[in-house]
Design an enzyme around this catalytic site. Structure first.
Site, PDB file in Angstrom:
ATOM      1  CE1 TYR A   6      -4.841  -3.714   4.238  1.00  0.00           C
ATOM      2  CE2 TYR A   6      -2.965  -3.215   5.667  1.00  0.00           C
ATOM      3  CZ  TYR A   6      -4.329  -3.243   5.439  1.00  0.00           C
ATOM      4  OH  TYR A   6      -5.199  -2.799   6.400  1.00  0.00           O
ATOM      5  CB  SER A  29      -3.914   0.766   7.684  1.00  0.00           C
ATOM      6  OG  SER A  29      -3.001   0.124   8.550  1.00  0.00           O
TER       7      SER A  29
END
Ligand code: NAD
Length: 256
Positions: free
Chosen positions: A161, A138
């Site tokens: 995350y 990401s």
């Protein structure tokens, strides 16, 4: 025909990777826990004459991953491409309030799952001295998410995350070194903020608008926008690339 496995391949960006790789000529095994979405994908694939096989596989379950990958190898003798896409934020809470179970759930879904899937395909790839592993990370790893996420009264708290995705990038680079002599390439793709159905349900609409404002391209990123990078890393066009992290984010982060 080359065989590609896409985890989390039934919804969101994984679904787009499944279809994109099949359109590029791969036989795709879309592995997911969402049986209804797998069934819908299979019907659509048949309609377009695409070679996509649905497979129920839970990437956080070691036995499930091992038997699922073995099943694919029994049927097709090879796995050429593994796209480790299944992942996501498990809970929205600040670090101070996060339980150990919530922290570990993020690590398990986003990092350990990739370890399990990679380990299960390695013997076959090593034997054939070829393979391309694509780990989905990401852009939040380089940007630390974005200030836009904290503008509303519904901030998205993503520390666990993002930490797990950072480990994915680190694992990708180290593993590329380890597997170079086996002829196996390991790269990461980092999508920018992509308001898929799941994401829209968890993030305030004004945060989505602010995030788009931060991009060079002023429209929301769509699942299809990342497909080209995945197909490229799966193909011989990227044959001398390994240990890289390709960001696809409309110029939102311009990070590492
Ligand atoms: N959407 C974004 O803004 C964004 C940005 C950067 C990176 N990513 C990453 O891209 C990937 C896909 O994101 P998305 O937004 O398309 O997600 P999504 O939630 O839309 O789809 C995820 C898919 O993974 C499947 N899945 C979940 N847990 C699973 C498990 N244990 N075993 C097998 N399958 C499982 C789900 O059923 C679903 O089909 C994730 O790794 C995510 O972290 C997303």
């Amino acid at each position: 025909m080359q065989i590609a496995v896409v985890t989390g391949g039934a919804n969101g960006m994984g679904r787009a990777y499944s279809i994109g790789l099949a359109r590029a000529g791969f036989r795709v095994i879309a592995a997911d826990i969402d049986e209804a979405a797998l069934a819908t994908l299979a019907v659509e694939a048949r309609g377009e004459n695409l070679a996509i096989e649905p497979m129920v596989m839970n990437v956080v379950n070691e036995a499930d991953v091992n038997s699922g990958m073995q099943n694919i190898l029994n049927r097709h003798n090879q796995i050429d491409v593994l796209v480790n896409n299944a992942g996501g934020a498990v809970a929205n809470c600040r670090l101070a309030e996060m339980s150990l179970e919530q922290w570990q759930a993020h690590m398990t879904l986003n990092l350990t799952s990739q370890f399990l899937c990679i380990r299960a395909v390695l013997p076959s790839m090593s034997r054939r001295q070829r393979g391309s592993i694509i780990n989905i990370a990401s852009t939040s790893v380089s940007s630390g998410t974005t200030a836009a996420l904290y503008v509303s009264d519904r901030p998205a708290n993503l520390v666990a995350y993002v930490a797990a995705k950072g480990a994915v990038v680190a694992m990708t680079r180290t593993l590329a070194r380890e597997l170079g002599s086996d002829g196996i390439r390991v790269n990461a793709v980092s999508p920018g903020f992509t308001p898929t159905e799941r994401v829209r349900a968890t993030i305030a609409p004004e945060a989505i608008t602010r995030m788009v404002d931060d991009q060079a391209f002023k429209r929301p990123q769509q699942p299809n926008d990342t497909v080209g990078a995945v197909v490229f890393l799966a193909s011989p066009a990227s044959r001398f690339m390994t240990g890289q992290n390709l960001s696809v984010d409309g110029g939102g982060s311009m990070g590492l």
